[in-house]
Design a protein around this motif. Structure first.
Motif, PDB file in Angstrom:
ATOM      1  N   THR A  44      42.514  38.865  34.365  1.00  0.00           N
ATOM      2  CA  THR A  44      42.890  38.089  33.435  1.00  0.00           C
ATOM      3  C   THR A  44      42.173  36.759  32.890  1.00  0.00           C
ATOM      4  N   SER A  45      41.178  36.562  33.868  1.00  0.00           N
ATOM      5  CA  SER A  45      40.268  35.324  33.374  1.00  0.00           C
ATOM      6  C   SER A  45      38.937  35.678  33.606  1.00  0.00           C
ATOM      7  N   ALA A  46      38.087  34.642  33.313  1.00  0.00           N
ATOM      8  CA  ALA A  46      36.611  34.893  33.413  1.00  0.00           C
ATOM      9  C   ALA A  46      35.851  33.511  33.651  1.00  0.00           C
ATOM     10  N   CYS A  47      34.918  33.793  34.149  1.00  0.00           N
ATOM     11  CA  CYS A  47      34.118  32.434  34.584  1.00  0.00           C
ATOM     12  C   CYS A  47      32.608  32.558  34.484  1.00  0.00           C
ATOM     13  N   TRP A  48      31.752  31.488  34.267  1.00  0.00           N
ATOM     14  CA  TRP A  48      30.400  31.593  34.152  1.00  0.00           C
ATOM     15  C   TRP A  48      29.822  31.716  35.710  1.00  0.00           C
ATOM     16  N   ILE A  49      28.970  32.726  36.006  1.00  0.00           N
ATOM     17  CA  ILE A  49      28.509  32.924  37.194  1.00  0.00           C
ATOM     18  C   ILE A  49      26.942  32.280  37.190  1.00  0.00           C
ATOM     19  N   PRO A  50      26.729  31.516  38.279  1.00  0.00           N
ATOM     20  CA  PRO A  50      25.515  30.960  38.245  1.00  0.00           C
ATOM     21  C   PRO A  50      24.388  31.898  38.868  1.00  0.00           C
ATOM     22  N   PRO A  51      22.964  31.562  38.109  1.00  0.00           N
ATOM     23  CA  PRO A  51      21.883  32.670  38.819  1.00  0.00           C
ATOM     24  C   PRO A  51      21.555  32.235  40.371  1.00  0.00           C
ATOM     25  N   ASP A  52      21.053  33.143  41.220  1.00  0.00           N
ATOM     26  CA  ASP A  52      20.449  32.846  42.325  1.00  0.00           C
ATOM     27  C   ASP A  52      19.409  31.638  42.452  1.00  0.00           C
ATOM     28  N   GLU A  53      19.589  30.727  43.552  1.00  0.00           N
ATOM     29  CA  GLU A  53      18.670  29.695  43.575  1.00  0.00           C
ATOM     30  C   GLU A  53      16.846  29.979  43.142  1.00  0.00           C
ATOM     31  N   GLY A  54      16.571  29.187  42.423  1.00  0.00           N
ATOM     32  CA  GLY A  54      15.177  29.591  41.938  1.00  0.00           C
ATOM     33  C   GLY A  54      14.969  30.367  40.914  1.00  0.00           C
ATOM     34  N   ARG A  55      16.380  30.942  40.024  1.00  0.00           N
ATOM     35  CA  ARG A  55      16.390  31.868  38.952  1.00  0.00           C
ATOM     36  C   ARG A  55      17.008  31.054  37.961  1.00  0.00           C
ATOM     37  N   PHE A  56      16.864  31.495  36.539  1.00  0.00           N
ATOM     38  CA  PHE A  56      17.369  30.812  35.686  1.00  0.00           C
ATOM     39  C   PHE A  56      18.335  31.665  34.745  1.00  0.00           C
ATOM     40  N   LYS A  57      19.298  31.356  34.030  1.00  0.00           N
ATOM     41  CA  LYS A  57      20.158  32.083  33.351  1.00  0.00           C
ATOM     42  C   LYS A  57      20.169  31.511  31.917  1.00  0.00           C
ATOM     43  N   LEU A  58      20.207  32.463  30.992  1.00  0.00           N
ATOM     44  CA  LEU A  58      20.135  32.040  29.377  1.00  0.00           C
ATOM     45  C   LEU A  58      21.452  32.737  28.933  1.00  0.00           C
ATOM     46  N   ASN A  59      22.176  31.912  28.325  1.00  0.00           N
ATOM     47  CA  ASN A  59      23.571  32.238  27.534  1.00  0.00           C
ATOM     48  C   ASN A  59      23.494  31.933  26.044  1.00  0.00           C
TER      49      ASN A  59
END
Length: 284
Positions: free
Chosen positions: A117-132
């Motif tokens: 019933t909920s959602a969250c932003w999950i960070p990428p692994d260390e040394g990686r990047f995430k695009l939203n």
């Protein structure tokens, strides 16, 4: 349970979801009983069979080994460095609370509790990047925007541009296309892309066919992604994708073509901090 030799579409979907869920769980070890040492994702970094494949190759621990076989009074039994070199440091990074029951942890939840019933932003692994990325339509204006963040959101780049009116599906795919181009300019080699457009995600992953107007976007995106050493693209719930939505709305409403990291609006920075702290957003 293993996948049937001739699985149905439903069975394949279930097993695929299980593989994805396994990446989001780990265990706090109590007594270790009943936990398959090789086949269950009890370690916080994933399957031991992936972290230490030498053990299975050398056949030094049986396939039936359970975690409690290697524990004594809450401590790991010293392993033979000749037959299992390098295993002990891997085991020492596991989570153990002696005397407690084994507890499964759902890593996306700040408290470790599983929820739908909920959602969250999950960070990428260390040394990686995430695009939203996301798209916004404000009256007659259309804009796309996105954020590129590292594992602790200390390195942030935002982009936002105006777009001519198009279908929402084309705009969502265009938003995904612009993001990797920005990431390549930053010299990034490993990228995790997220969008709340399930259509765009499925089209890029080849699960559905896109319309002819969207084929050039898809072609250009795949050509761009081939320049990265590694990449993946997944779906995120809309409620956890508010930061790029705000970026696109900012450009749409106040005509900002560029949002440098040093000049992010305070309300955007507040959302970024909420995301990085594991805030849960209620799904509507």
């Amino acid at each position: 349970m293993n996948m049937p030799s001739r699985p149905s579409w439903g069975a394949r979907s279930i097993f695929k979801a299980r593989e994805e869920a396994n990446q989001l769980i780990c265990c706090v070890i109590g007594d270790g009983k009943g936990i398959d040492f090789w086949k269950q994702p009890w370690h916080p970094d994933g399957f031991i069979s992936h972290l230490y494949p030498e053990g299975r190759i050398l056949n030094t621990l049986p396939q039936s080994t359970t975690v409690d076989n290697l524990l004594s009074n809450g401590e790991w039994i010293p392993t033979n460095q000749r037959t299992l070199p390098g295993l002990h440091p891997i085991l020492n990074s596991a989570l153990i609370i002696p005397g407690n029951h084994n507890q499964v942890i759902w890593k996306p939840h700040v408290n470790g509790n599983f929820t739908l019933t909920s959602a969250c932003w999950i960070p990428p692994d260390e040394g990686r990047f995430k695009l939203n990325s996301d798209t916004s339509l404000c009256q007659t204006e259309v804009a796309i925007g996105g954020l590129v963040r590292d594992s602790n959101s200390s390195n942030i780049t935002a982009f936002s541009i105006n777009m001519p009116p198009k279908s929402i599906q084309e705009l969502e795919m265009q938003a995904i296309l612009v993001g990797p181009a920005s990431a390549r300019k930053l010299g990034l080699n490993h990228l995790w892309i997220e969008s709340d457009s399930l259509f765009a995600i499925n089209a890029i992953n080849g699960k559905i066919k896109c319309l002819w107007k969207q084929i050039p976007i898809l072609f250009n995106l795949k050509a761009l992604l081939s320049e990265f050493q590694s990449w993946k693209i997944t779906h995120i719930w809309r409620e956890a994708n508010s930061a790029p939505d705000l970026v696109s709305k900012t450009n749409c409403c106040i005509k900002v073509e560029d949002l440098p990291p040093s000049n992010l609006p305070p309300d955007l920075m507040a959302l970024v901090l909420d995301d990085s702290s594991g805030t849960l957003y209620t799904r509507l």
